[in-house]
Design an enzyme around this catalytic site. Structure first.
Site, PDB file in Angstrom:
ATOM      1  N   CYS A   1       8.689  -2.744  -1.878  1.00 58.12           N
ATOM      2  CA  CYS A   1       9.482  -3.700  -2.102  1.00 58.12           C
ATOM      3  C   CYS A   1       9.092  -4.282  -3.518  1.00 58.12           C
ATOM      4  O   CYS A   1      10.112  -4.403  -4.373  1.00 58.12           O
ATOM      5  CB  CYS A   1       9.618  -4.917  -1.339  1.00 58.12           C
ATOM      6  SG  CYS A   1      10.693  -4.320   0.381  1.00 58.12           S
ATOM      7  N   ASN A   2       7.657  -4.447  -3.663  1.00 57.87           N
ATOM      8  CA  ASN A   2       7.095  -4.738  -4.915  1.00 57.87           C
ATOM      9  C   ASN A   2       7.551  -3.607  -6.100  1.00 57.87           C
ATOM     10  O   ASN A   2       7.633  -4.083  -7.145  1.00 57.87           O
ATOM     11  CB  ASN A   2       5.653  -4.882  -4.840  1.00 57.87           C
ATOM     12  CG  ASN A   2       5.316  -6.267  -3.970  1.00 57.87           C
ATOM     13  OD1 ASN A   2       6.000  -7.124  -4.008  1.00 57.87           O
ATOM     14  ND2 ASN A   2       4.067  -6.321  -3.411  1.00 57.87           N
TER      15      ASN A   2
END
Length: 175
Positions: free
Chosen positions: A63-64
């Site tokens: 997700c980062n």
């Protein structure tokens, strides 16, 4: 044995409660969202063209990597007529705000929405049981393009860590 039974019951309940996955032509359900405070929900109001992104977990490695290209390409989305971009995570408001600040320390107009009870992702059928890794139900990784509340397109990753059909580049190419 009890934890195995509880996990199995939880998985069955999560799958039974989630409706079928939302499809193009459907309407985004009326929803109350939390962006700024845990006790302050406001209606999700979609006008014009929007991109709604679902992510399994704030601060997780995939997700980062998923969101910075959206932040960096925000002006390209605007140039293609996108009025707003929303990121939904099954996390609390404090986590979503901290994650937004980490990913965009200079600010971003992208809305980071806390779906703390997974109500929104459940209502559109894009929830999965991530108990073994993330402790409970989470959002599938998805990107939905809308025109107002009407769904124009839906892209869902086959596996939660993947960022292919939901990448900023893929979504921009589809607009």
């Amino acid at each position: 044995m009890t934890s195995v039974l509880a996990h199995a019951a939880h998985s069955i309940a999560a799958s039974l409660l989630a409706p079928g996955q939302i499809q193009p032509g459907a309407s985004i359900p009326a929803s109350e969202v939390k962006e700024n405070a845990p006790d302050s929900a406001t209606p999700l109001t979609l006008t014009g063209k929007n991109v709604i992104i679902g992510v399994p977990g704030a601060f997780t490695t995939p997700c980062n990597g998923h969101l910075p290209p959206y932040i960096e390409s925000y002006d390209k989305f605007k140039a293609k007529g996108v009025e707003a971009i929303y990121v939904f995570g099954v996390n609390d408001v404090f986590v979503m705000k901290a994650w937004k600040e980490k990913l965009a320390p200079n600010g971003t107009p992208i809305h980071f929405i806390a779906d703390d009870k997974a109500a929104f992702v459940s209502s559109i059928g894009l929830i999965f049981d991530a108990s073994p890794l993330l402790g409970g139900p989470r959002s599938k990784r998805f990107a939905i393009v809308t025109n107002g509340n009407e769904v124009v397109s839906v892209a869902v990753e086959e596996a939660p860590p993947n960022v292919t059909v939901t990448s900023a580049e893929s979504v921009l190419a589809s607009l």
